[in-house]
Design a protein around this motif. Structure first.
Motif, PDB file in Angstrom:
ATOM      1  N   ASP A  48      -7.946   6.177   3.934  1.00  0.00           N
ATOM      2  CA  ASP A  48      -7.039   6.171   2.790  1.00  0.00           C
ATOM      3  C   ASP A  48      -6.587   4.743   2.502  1.00  0.00           C
ATOM      4  N   ASN A  49      -6.539   4.394   1.235  1.00  0.00           N
ATOM      5  CA  ASN A  49      -6.055   3.076   0.812  1.00  0.00           C
ATOM      6  C   ASN A  49      -6.777   1.933   1.527  1.00  0.00           C
ATOM      7  N   GLN A  50      -8.053   2.097   1.758  1.00  0.00           N
ATOM      8  CA  GLN A  50      -8.853   1.032   2.363  1.00  0.00           C
ATOM      9  C   GLN A  50      -9.274   0.070   1.267  1.00  0.00           C
ATOM     10  N   LEU A  51      -8.723  -1.135   1.291  1.00  0.00           N
ATOM     11  CA  LEU A  51      -8.970  -2.100   0.216  1.00  0.00           C
ATOM     12  C   LEU A  51     -10.192  -2.970   0.496  1.00  0.00           C
ATOM     13  N   GLU A  52     -10.515  -3.201   1.766  1.00  0.00           N
ATOM     14  CA  GLU A  52     -11.722  -3.943   2.136  1.00  0.00           C
ATOM     15  C   GLU A  52     -12.744  -2.915   2.594  1.00  0.00           C
ATOM     16  N   THR A  53     -13.909  -2.895   1.963  1.00  0.00           N
ATOM     17  CA  THR A  53     -14.876  -1.840   2.222  1.00  0.00           C
ATOM     18  C   THR A  53     -16.236  -2.395   2.618  1.00  0.00           C
ATOM     19  N   ARG A  54     -17.037  -1.519   3.187  1.00  0.00           N
ATOM     20  CA  ARG A  54     -18.442  -1.790   3.479  1.00  0.00           C
ATOM     21  C   ARG A  54     -19.265  -0.601   2.989  1.00  0.00           C
ATOM     22  N   THR A  55     -20.534  -0.836   2.764  1.00  0.00           N
ATOM     23  CA  THR A  55     -21.420   0.272   2.410  1.00  0.00           C
ATOM     24  C   THR A  55     -21.672   1.073   3.682  1.00  0.00           C
ATOM     25  N   ILE A  56     -21.121   2.282   3.754  1.00  0.00           N
ATOM     26  CA  ILE A  56     -21.167   3.054   4.989  1.00  0.00           C
ATOM     27  C   ILE A  56     -22.224   4.148   4.972  1.00  0.00           C
ATOM     28  N   ARG A  57     -22.818   4.376   3.816  1.00  0.00           N
ATOM     29  CA  ARG A  57     -23.810   5.428   3.664  1.00  0.00           C
ATOM     30  C   ARG A  57     -24.355   5.276   2.244  1.00  0.00           C
ATOM     31  N   GLN A  58     -25.472   5.865   1.928  1.00  0.00           N
ATOM     32  CA  GLN A  58     -26.001   5.707   0.572  1.00  0.00           C
ATOM     33  C   GLN A  58     -24.965   6.156  -0.460  1.00  0.00           C
ATOM     34  N   ASP A  59     -24.337   7.311  -0.233  1.00  0.00           N
ATOM     35  CA  ASP A  59     -23.315   7.831  -1.147  1.00  0.00           C
ATOM     36  C   ASP A  59     -21.972   7.817  -0.430  1.00  0.00           C
ATOM     37  N   TRP A  60     -21.020   7.085  -0.984  1.00  0.00           N
ATOM     38  CA  TRP A  60     -19.717   6.969  -0.335  1.00  0.00           C
ATOM     39  C   TRP A  60     -18.626   6.764  -1.378  1.00  0.00           C
ATOM     40  N   GLU A  61     -17.403   7.041  -0.945  1.00  0.00           N
ATOM     41  CA  GLU A  61     -16.272   7.071  -1.873  1.00  0.00           C
ATOM     42  C   GLU A  61     -15.065   6.392  -1.237  1.00  0.00           C
ATOM     43  N   ASN A  62     -14.433   5.545  -2.019  1.00  0.00           N
ATOM     44  CA  ASN A  62     -13.210   4.853  -1.629  1.00  0.00           C
ATOM     45  C   ASN A  62     -12.046   5.508  -2.374  1.00  0.00           C
ATOM     46  N   ILE A  63     -10.912   5.706  -1.713  1.00  0.00           N
ATOM     47  CA  ILE A  63      -9.764   6.375  -2.333  1.00  0.00           C
ATOM     48  C   ILE A  63      -8.526   5.490  -2.183  1.00  0.00           C
ATOM     49  N   ILE A  64      -7.836   5.248  -3.295  1.00  0.00           N
ATOM     50  CA  ILE A  64      -6.659   4.381  -3.262  1.00  0.00           C
ATOM     51  C   ILE A  64      -5.534   4.994  -4.093  1.00  0.00           C
ATOM     52  N   THR A  65      -4.318   4.582  -3.779  1.00  0.00           N
ATOM     53  CA  THR A  65      -3.155   4.968  -4.565  1.00  0.00           C
ATOM     54  C   THR A  65      -2.759   3.818  -5.485  1.00  0.00           C
ATOM     55  N   LEU A  66      -1.969   4.129  -6.496  1.00  0.00           N
ATOM     56  CA  LEU A  66      -1.473   3.089  -7.396  1.00  0.00           C
ATOM     57  C   LEU A  66      -0.314   2.317  -6.777  1.00  0.00           C
ATOM     58  N   ASN A  67       0.383   2.967  -5.816  1.00  0.00           N
ATOM     59  CA  ASN A  67       1.414   2.249  -5.061  1.00  0.00           C
ATOM     60  C   ASN A  67       1.084   2.409  -3.569  1.00  0.00           C
ATOM     61  N   ASP A  68       1.952   3.001  -2.759  1.00  0.00           N
ATOM     62  CA  ASP A  68       1.638   3.211  -1.342  1.00  0.00           C
ATOM     63  C   ASP A  68       1.487   4.684  -1.000  1.00  0.00           C
ATOM     64  N   SER A  69       2.344   5.531  -1.579  1.00  0.00           N
ATOM     65  CA  SER A  69       2.330   6.959  -1.268  1.00  0.00           C
ATOM     66  C   SER A  69       1.300   7.679  -2.132  1.00  0.00           C
ATOM     67  N   TRP A  70       0.883   8.856  -1.659  1.00  0.00           N
ATOM     68  CA  TRP A  70      -0.013   9.706  -2.441  1.00  0.00           C
ATOM     69  C   TRP A  70       0.809  10.698  -3.259  1.00  0.00           C
ATOM     70  N   GLY A  71       1.706  11.440  -2.605  1.00  0.00           N
ATOM     71  CA  GLY A  71       2.648  12.252  -3.339  1.00  0.00           C
ATOM     72  C   GLY A  71       3.749  11.382  -3.923  1.00  0.00           C
ATOM     73  N   TYR A  72       4.472  11.920  -4.903  1.00  0.00           N
ATOM     74  CA  TYR A  72       5.526  11.151  -5.569  1.00  0.00           C
ATOM     75  C   TYR A  72       6.623  10.777  -4.579  1.00  0.00           C
ATOM     76  N   LYS A  73       6.976   9.496  -4.559  1.00  0.00           N
ATOM     77  CA  LYS A  73       8.059   8.992  -3.711  1.00  0.00           C
ATOM     78  C   LYS A  73       8.907   8.061  -4.560  1.00  0.00           C
ATOM     79  N   LYS A  74      10.150   8.460  -4.810  1.00  0.00           N
ATOM     80  CA  LYS A  74      10.944   7.746  -5.817  1.00  0.00           C
ATOM     81  C   LYS A  74      11.275   6.314  -5.429  1.00  0.00           C
ATOM     82  N   SER A  75      11.280   5.998  -4.111  1.00  0.00           N
ATOM     83  CA  SER A  75      11.600   4.631  -3.707  1.00  0.00           C
ATOM     84  C   SER A  75      10.384   3.722  -3.686  1.00  0.00           C
ATOM     85  N   ASP A  76       9.191   4.278  -3.898  1.00  0.00           N
ATOM     86  CA  ASP A  76       7.958   3.498  -3.793  1.00  0.00           C
ATOM     87  C   ASP A  76       7.638   2.851  -5.143  1.00  0.00           C
ATOM     88  N   THR A  77       7.992   1.579  -5.274  1.00  0.00           N
ATOM     89  CA  THR A  77       7.709   0.833  -6.502  1.00  0.00           C
ATOM     90  C   THR A  77       6.726  -0.301  -6.241  1.00  0.00           C
TER      91      THR A  77
END
Length: 612
Positions: A287-316
């Motif tokens: 989760d939120n891995q910003l530095e990546t490597r090619t780990i398999r022919q088909d792979w997926e990177n997942i990131i949040t727009l801030n830090d939390s995945w669910g809504y967190k009112k203090s996370d700006t």
């Protein structure tokens, strides 16, 4: 706190604090993955749309949006708000009472999907059930759902399925199959159910415990598998099932979920967290891995727009649009997909900042989308000024940093180029060959970006694009060039030395405990050149020793210096390396002596050209 004690046992050299989430996101055991057995005809049919799409939207939404990171008036120290039940040890009854108040009357599935389309995203992954066990759809297996447990009474997943169908968006479903803190037989909740498998317990800790194993297997067959079946039979065509924490299952249990999905919808993709690689149609990063490597022919990177995945009112702590765009380009340049997360509020709306960021990304994609959708990794070398993506016979040049002299060197491009032009429009650019392996594109002020976002040029080739992937070190005159060689670009040799998670400030090597292990960067020079070398690493009191850097018959040696901690990174001068002529070379970082629990945690090599 028990969670922190477990964390220290599991990850002896990593800092603790709010890092407990790392143990729940199933990072790969090693980033030295192979391609896996994934080239059969059925897989190729399933994966075709996904390779074309390249960009998706994650939606983490559930009753945890109500407390939004706080419990009993206090902020819970956890990056992820959806983990509040675990991190605050909220009793099942209290969480049930809170969930009854979940009434997102502003939810509008059509608006969500239309906004995702405006943002240039091609598929949506919706959290049908997260670790808290609460179903965000009308489950007939459990009454613990948004339809039967709240006054809202509507089925958000059904409404999303209809909206996706109308808008031509692919629907994916997230389902936490291994973890359910509401269920007395699952994993994670040991405050209500002391006999349960702990949230951070590995499989080996419980597989021979008959009571835990039997009850967990009962949970899988009583709730988890039946809910997966209803998701795949009640909600139309599902593009992918996105499972989580599969590393907490046995391989046989993971395979059972995989075969269940394909038996019900043979064209539905399954991610590797159904267990862990090599299972699944494609691999996931952490989760939120910003530095990546090619780990398999088909792979997926997942990131949040801030830090939390669910809504967190203090996370700006919002990532600016330019950072999201660069992450898109970086991932696609390595042949991966990127999924960007939004965490809607308890009312069912997106945070305005989230929407603004996504729509700005969408504006860039409307102009430059040809370089992303259906594109993939280039056979050419990674340039110092940005990244390259490839589609058919066109190499797309994504410029993050404009060279000061306006000469854009495209390293390792062996094919003949017919023309070079900006995707944003404008006149074609002049170019010339630099030897037989490189191209130089001549830039001018007309093609400079005023908003800091990457400029994209298309280099149309006369045939299939061929390249040399070795990192290029130039021997040019003028201002000294500095080359940043991160360890994620190097290749590890050994069984214990590994890449860290790749998350923020975790782009280093880890567990260097064997003096026989090393890592290598392969580079190419265009002629004689000399570089001053600096190694950046972190080392705490428990580390220490000495190391060697070897290249072109030269050896630089140094003692490891303490930096204040394994993640307190500092750069240290090592001396100079000289490459006598044009050619390909290896730069090898070796352990000489290890006198502590580990040698150090190297992060990058910095090579600064010395004009002699």
């Amino acid at each position: 706190m028990r969670d922190q004690i477990d964390l220290k046992k599991s990850v002896p050299h990593q800092q603790t604090g709010s890092r407990e989430e790392n143990l729940l996101d199933d990072p790969l055991q090693s980033l030295k993955e192979g391609t896996g057995a994934e080239h059969d005809e059925a897989h190729e049919r399933r994966i075709a749309w996904w390779r074309e799409a390249r960009l998706g939207l994650f939606i983490h939404w559930g009753p945890y949006a109500l407390p939004a990171g706080e419990w009993d008036g206090q902020e819970i120290q956890a990056s992820y708000s959806e983990h509040i039940m675990l991190r605050a040890r909220v009793p099942v009854q209290a969480y049930e009472e809170m969930s009854e108040q979940f009434n997102p009357t502003a939810f509008d599935a059509g608006r969500w999907v239309r906004t995702a389309k405006q943002a240039g995203l091609k598929y949506i992954i919706f959290t049908a059930k997260h670790h808290d066990g609460f179903a965000m759809y009308d489950s007939h297996i459990s009454d613990y759902s948004i339809v039967r447990h709240t006054a809202f009474g509507r089925d958000p997943l059904k409404e999303l399925e209809e909206a996706c169908r109308e808008e031509g968006m692919v629907l994916g479903i997230y389902y936490s199959h291994a973890m359910d803190w509401h269920d007395p037989d699952s994993q994670g909740n040991t405050w209500d159910y002391p006999g349960n498998i702990g949230a951070y317990d590995d499989v080996e800790s419980w597989i021979k415990d008959e009571d835990k194993r039997t009850r967990f297997d009962h949970y899988l067959h009583r709730k988890s598998l039946p809910q997966v079946r209803e998701l795949l039979t009640e909600y139309g065509k599902v593009g992918l099932m996105w499972f989580d924490c599969g590393g907490k299952l046995t391989r046989e249990q993971g395979e059972l979920f995989l075969t269940t999905v394909h038996a019900l919808q043979q064209d539905c993709l399954v991610n590797s967290r159904v267990w862990k690689s090599p299972l699944g149609d494609y691999a996931n990063t952490s989760d939120n891995q910003l530095e990546t490597r090619t780990i398999r022919q088909d792979w997926e990177n997942i990131i949040t727009l801030n830090d939390s995945w669910g809504y967190k009112k203090s996370d700006t702590n919002w990532k600016p649009p330019v950072s999201i765009i660069r992450q898109i380009i970086d991932v696609v340049s390595k042949g991966g997909n990127l999924v960007i997360n939004v965490g809607p509020t308890a009312t069912g709306e997106w945070d305005p900042v989230s929407e603004e960021i996504l729509l700005e990304v969408g504006e860039w994609l409307r102009v430059h989308g040809d370089s992303i959708y259906g594109s993939g990794a280039s056979p050419t070398a990674r340039p110092s000024w940005g990244r390259c993506t490839l589609k058919d016979q066109t190499l797309y040049l994504h410029i993050f940093d404009i060279p000061a002299d306006g000469h854009l060197v495209v390293p390792g491009l062996l094919s003949q180029v017919e023309r070079v032009y900006p995707l944003a429009g404008g006149a074609e650019l002049a170019f010339k060959r630099l030897g037989n392996q490189d191209l130089v594109v001549l830039l001018d002020n007309e093609h400079l970006s005023s908003d800091g976002k990457p400029i994209v040029l298309a280099a149309k080739c006369s045939g299939p694009v061929k390249g040399n992937s070795e990192r290029l070190l130039m021997n040019g005159k003028g201002a000294p060039q500095i080359y940043d060689l991160g360890v994620f670009e190097s290749e590890i040799s050994g069984s214990t030395l590994r890449y860290d998670t790749g998350k923020k400030n975790r782009d280093n090597l880890l567990d260097w405990t064997d003096e026989r292990e090393y890592t290598v960067w392969n580079v190419r020079t265009t002629g004689p050149c000399t570089f001053a070398v600096r190694l950046e690493y972190g080392c705490g009191d428990e580390g220490g020793g000495s190391y060697l850097l070897k290249a072109s018959g030269q050896t630089l040696s140094a003692e490891v210096q303490l930096t204040g901690g394994p993640y307190e990174f500092r750069g240290f001068e090592l001396g100079k390396l000289h490459f006598p002529e044009a050619g390909e070379y290896s730069i090898e970082l070796q352990a000489d002596r290890i006198t502590g629990a580990y040698l150090m945690q190297p992060r990058k090599l910095l090579l600064e050209q010395v004009n002699v």
